[in-house]
Design an enzyme around this catalytic site. Sequence first.
Site, mmCIF file in Angstrom:
data_model
loop_
_atom_site.group_PDB
_atom_site.id
_atom_site.type_symbol
_atom_site.label_atom_id
_atom_site.label_comp_id
_atom_site.label_asym_id
_atom_site.label_seq_id
_atom_site.Cartn_x
_atom_site.Cartn_y
_atom_site.Cartn_z
ATOM 1 N N ASN A 60 5.181 8.236 6.148
ATOM 2 C CA ASN A 60 4.100 9.190 5.882
ATOM 3 C C ASN A 60 3.607 8.858 4.482
ATOM 4 O O ASN A 60 4.302 9.113 3.499
ATOM 5 C CB ASN A 60 4.670 10.612 5.968
ATOM 6 C CG ASN A 60 3.710 11.633 5.391
ATOM 7 O OD1 ASN A 60 2.543 11.329 5.115
ATOM 8 N ND2 ASN A 60 4.181 12.855 5.202
ATOM 9 N N THR A 94 -12.664 14.045 -0.731
ATOM 10 C CA THR A 94 -11.593 13.042 -0.824
ATOM 11 C C THR A 94 -12.188 11.635 -0.839
ATOM 12 O O THR A 94 -11.700 10.755 -1.536
ATOM 13 C CB THR A 94 -10.575 13.164 0.337
ATOM 14 O OG1 THR A 94 -11.185 12.831 1.589
ATOM 15 C CG2 THR A 94 -9.984 14.553 0.406
ATOM 16 N N LYS A 95 -13.262 11.428 -0.091
ATOM 17 C CA LYS A 95 -13.841 10.078 -0.037
ATOM 18 C C LYS A 95 -14.635 9.771 -1.318
ATOM 19 O O LYS A 95 -14.709 8.617 -1.752
ATOM 20 C CB LYS A 95 -14.696 9.918 1.216
ATOM 21 C CG LYS A 95 -13.876 10.012 2.513
ATOM 22 C CD LYS A 95 -12.725 8.990 2.550
ATOM 23 C CE LYS A 95 -11.945 9.001 3.839
ATOM 24 N NZ LYS A 95 -10.879 7.993 3.890
ATOM 25 N N SER A 99 -15.739 6.412 3.111
ATOM 26 C CA SER A 99 -16.565 6.873 4.232
ATOM 27 C C SER A 99 -17.982 7.067 3.733
ATOM 28 O O SER A 99 -18.206 7.362 2.558
ATOM 29 C CB SER A 99 -16.038 8.202 4.769
ATOM 30 O OG SER A 99 -16.992 8.789 5.623
ATOM 31 N N GLY A 144 -1.736 3.292 8.204
ATOM 32 C CA GLY A 144 -2.392 3.872 9.382
ATOM 33 C C GLY A 144 -2.929 2.801 10.302
ATOM 34 O O GLY A 144 -4.074 2.855 10.752
ATOM 35 N N SER A 181 -1.690 1.825 13.276
ATOM 36 C CA SER A 181 -1.335 1.921 14.701
ATOM 37 C C SER A 181 -2.543 2.180 15.579
ATOM 38 O O SER A 181 -2.522 1.886 16.769
ATOM 39 C CB SER A 181 -0.287 3.028 14.901
ATOM 40 O OG SER A 181 -0.688 4.202 14.230
ATOM 41 N N ARG A 182 -3.589 2.782 14.996
ATOM 42 C CA ARG A 182 -4.771 3.116 15.810
ATOM 43 C C ARG A 182 -6.054 2.866 15.021
ATOM 44 O O ARG A 182 -6.034 2.677 13.809
ATOM 45 C CB ARG A 182 -4.721 4.604 16.194
ATOM 46 C CG ARG A 182 -3.634 4.919 17.184
ATOM 47 C CD ARG A 182 -3.672 6.373 17.618
ATOM 48 N NE ARG A 182 -3.137 7.284 16.611
ATOM 49 C CZ ARG A 182 -3.850 8.261 16.038
ATOM 50 N NH1 ARG A 182 -5.096 8.457 16.374
ATOM 51 N NH2 ARG A 182 -3.291 9.048 15.126
ATOM 52 N N TYR A 217 -13.312 16.814 3.272
ATOM 53 C CA TYR A 217 -13.210 15.379 3.583
ATOM 54 C C TYR A 217 -14.080 14.550 2.640
ATOM 55 O O TYR A 217 -13.626 13.541 2.085
ATOM 56 C CB TYR A 217 -13.632 15.164 5.039
ATOM 57 C CG TYR A 217 -13.589 13.733 5.524
ATOM 58 C CD1 TYR A 217 -12.379 13.095 5.774
ATOM 59 C CD2 TYR A 217 -14.770 13.016 5.750
ATOM 60 C CE1 TYR A 217 -12.344 11.785 6.239
ATOM 61 C CE2 TYR A 217 -14.745 11.711 6.214
ATOM 62 C CZ TYR A 217 -13.533 11.096 6.454
ATOM 63 O OH TYR A 217 -13.497 9.800 6.905
HETATM 64 P P1 NAP Z 1 -7.593 7.531 13.541
HETATM 65 O O1 NAP Z 1 -8.113 6.824 14.731
HETATM 66 O O2 NAP Z 1 -7.407 9.010 13.597
HETATM 67 O O3 NAP Z 1 -6.188 6.830 13.132
HETATM 68 C C1 NAP Z 1 -5.490 7.337 12.046
HETATM 69 C C2 NAP Z 1 -4.371 6.390 11.675
HETATM 70 O O4 NAP Z 1 -3.750 6.905 10.493
HETATM 71 C C3 NAP Z 1 -3.289 6.300 12.721
HETATM 72 O O5 NAP Z 1 -2.799 4.971 12.726
HETATM 73 C C4 NAP Z 1 -2.216 7.267 12.227
HETATM 74 O O6 NAP Z 1 -0.895 6.910 12.587
HETATM 75 C C5 NAP Z 1 -2.361 7.082 10.732
HETATM 76 N N1 NAP Z 1 -1.870 8.222 9.962
HETATM 77 C C6 NAP Z 1 -2.225 9.535 10.067
HETATM 78 N N2 NAP Z 1 -1.542 10.254 9.179
HETATM 79 C C7 NAP Z 1 -0.742 9.377 8.495
HETATM 80 C C8 NAP Z 1 0.200 9.523 7.452
HETATM 81 N N3 NAP Z 1 0.473 10.723 6.918
HETATM 82 N N4 NAP Z 1 0.828 8.415 6.998
HETATM 83 C C9 NAP Z 1 0.585 7.199 7.549
HETATM 84 N N5 NAP Z 1 -0.299 7.007 8.537
HETATM 85 C C10 NAP Z 1 -0.949 8.091 9.000
HETATM 86 O O7 NAP Z 1 -8.478 7.274 12.251
HETATM 87 P P2 NAP Z 1 -9.699 6.225 12.030
HETATM 88 O O8 NAP Z 1 -10.923 6.809 12.618
HETATM 89 O O9 NAP Z 1 -9.261 4.873 12.395
HETATM 90 O O10 NAP Z 1 -9.854 6.336 10.442
HETATM 91 C C11 NAP Z 1 -9.162 5.477 9.567
HETATM 92 C C12 NAP Z 1 -9.738 5.617 8.165
HETATM 93 O O11 NAP Z 1 -11.145 5.331 8.210
HETATM 94 C C13 NAP Z 1 -9.599 7.009 7.562
HETATM 95 O O12 NAP Z 1 -9.335 6.902 6.182
HETATM 96 C C14 NAP Z 1 -10.964 7.630 7.784
HETATM 97 O O13 NAP Z 1 -11.269 8.621 6.852
HETATM 98 C C15 NAP Z 1 -11.857 6.392 7.629
HETATM 99 N N6 NAP Z 1 -13.173 6.530 8.281
HETATM 100 C C16 NAP Z 1 -13.262 6.673 9.643
HETATM 101 C C17 NAP Z 1 -14.528 6.780 10.218
HETATM 102 C C18 NAP Z 1 -14.738 6.894 11.702
HETATM 103 O O14 NAP Z 1 -15.894 7.086 12.114
HETATM 104 N N7 NAP Z 1 -13.723 6.758 12.532
HETATM 105 C C19 NAP Z 1 -15.664 6.780 9.403
HETATM 106 C C20 NAP Z 1 -15.516 6.657 8.031
HETATM 107 C C21 NAP Z 1 -14.259 6.525 7.480
HETATM 108 P P3 NAP Z 1 -0.181 7.453 13.956
HETATM 109 O O15 NAP Z 1 -0.842 6.706 15.096
HETATM 110 O O16 NAP Z 1 1.245 7.071 13.801
HETATM 111 O O17 NAP Z 1 -0.440 8.914 14.023
#
Ligand code: NAP
Length: 249
Positions: free
Chosen positions: A65, A160-161, A144, A14, A16-17, A157
Site C-alpha cells: 500500500n 491532489t493532481k 491528470s 498500481g 495491476s490494472r 482529486y
Molecule cells: P485504476 O484502473 O483504478 O487502477 C488503480 C491501480 O492502483 C490498481 O493497480 C490498484 O491496485 C492500484 N492501487 C490502488 N490503491 C493502491 C494503494 N494504496 N497502493 C498501491 N496501489 C494501489 O486506475 P487508473 O484509471 O489506471 O489510474 C491510474 C492513475 O492515473 C491514477 O493516479 C489516476 O489518478 C491517473 N489518471 C487516470 C485517468 C483515467 O481516466 N483513468 C485520468 C487521469 C489520471 P489493485 O488492483 O491491487 O487494487
Amino acid sequence: MEGNQEIKVALVTGASRGIGRACAIALGKAGFTVAVNYNSNEAAADEVVNIIKEAGSDAMKVKANVADLNEVKAMMREVTKTYGRLDVLVNNAGIVQDEFVLMMTPDAIDKCLDLNIKGYLYCSQQAALKMFSKKKGCIINMSSVSSKLAVPGQSVYSSTKGAVNSMTATMAKELAPYGIRVNAVAPGFIATDMVDKLPEDKKAQYIDEIPLKRFGRPEEIGDVVAMLASDACSYLTGQVIVLDGGLSL
Ligand code: NAP
C-alpha cells in the site's frame, strides 16, 4: 532498449490494472526489467508479470500500500534486493473521490490525499535515495488533466493532481544535480476501471467535449511513459505532458 548496455530496472506503482498495467507492459517491451506493484489484486499483478516475461524482459510483483511509508520502504528493499538497482519510478497508484464540495467527508479527503500526494512523496523520496549515488534516474508522476481543468465534483482529486504537478517541478530542480529527471504525465479520460464507473450519460457528454471524440487507451499513456523513461528524453525534466485528446485546449 538503449544500445546493448546494462538492463535498467523500473518500478511502477498500481501496475495491476489500468494505466499502471499499460506502463509496466510498455516498459517491459522497451527492455526494462519491471517491478509490478499492486495493493490487493495479486492475480492481476501475476498476469502483468507473465505478459512482460513473454515479451522477453524480467519482472516481479511486489505488494505494498504505497500510502504507507513502512510498506513503501519494504517494497524498495525487496526490489533492490532482487535486482540490485532502481533506475525508473512511475508513481501511478491513485484514487478518485468524486463528491460535490459540500458533501465531502473527512475520510474521503484523507484517503485521496494519503495515496495521491503522500504516496507519491514517499515513493519518490525512497526511490531517489536509491538513485542519487549513481547520479542517474528518472521519476514519472501520473497527474491528470483535472489538475488544469475545473471538473465539478473533483475538488479533492484535482487538488491532489495540482500537488503532483508542483512536486514534479520542485523535485526536478532539487534532483537535477544528481542526474535524476522528474516529469509528469497528465491524462484526460482514459478507458480504465476508474472511468468505467462514470454514468453512461456523463461518458457520452465527456466524449462529445473531447476534440478526438473518444477516450484514450491505457497503452497510449504507457507508450509515452516508456519514452519519457528512455534516453530519447534525457534533456526533459520538470514538465507535465498532457495526453487528453485535446480536451484541455
Ligand atoms: P485504476 O484502473 O483504478 O487502477 C488503480 C491501480 O492502483 C490498481 O493497480 C490498484 O491496485 C492500484 N492501487 C490502488 N490503491 C493502491 C494503494 N494504496 N497502493 C498501491 N496501489 C494501489 O486506475 P487508473 O484509471 O489506471 O489510474 C491510474 C492513475 O492515473 C491514477 O493516479 C489516476 O489518478 C491517473 N489518471 C487516470 C485517468 C483515467 O481516466 N483513468 C485520468 C487521469 C489520471 P489493485 O488492483 O491491487 O487494487
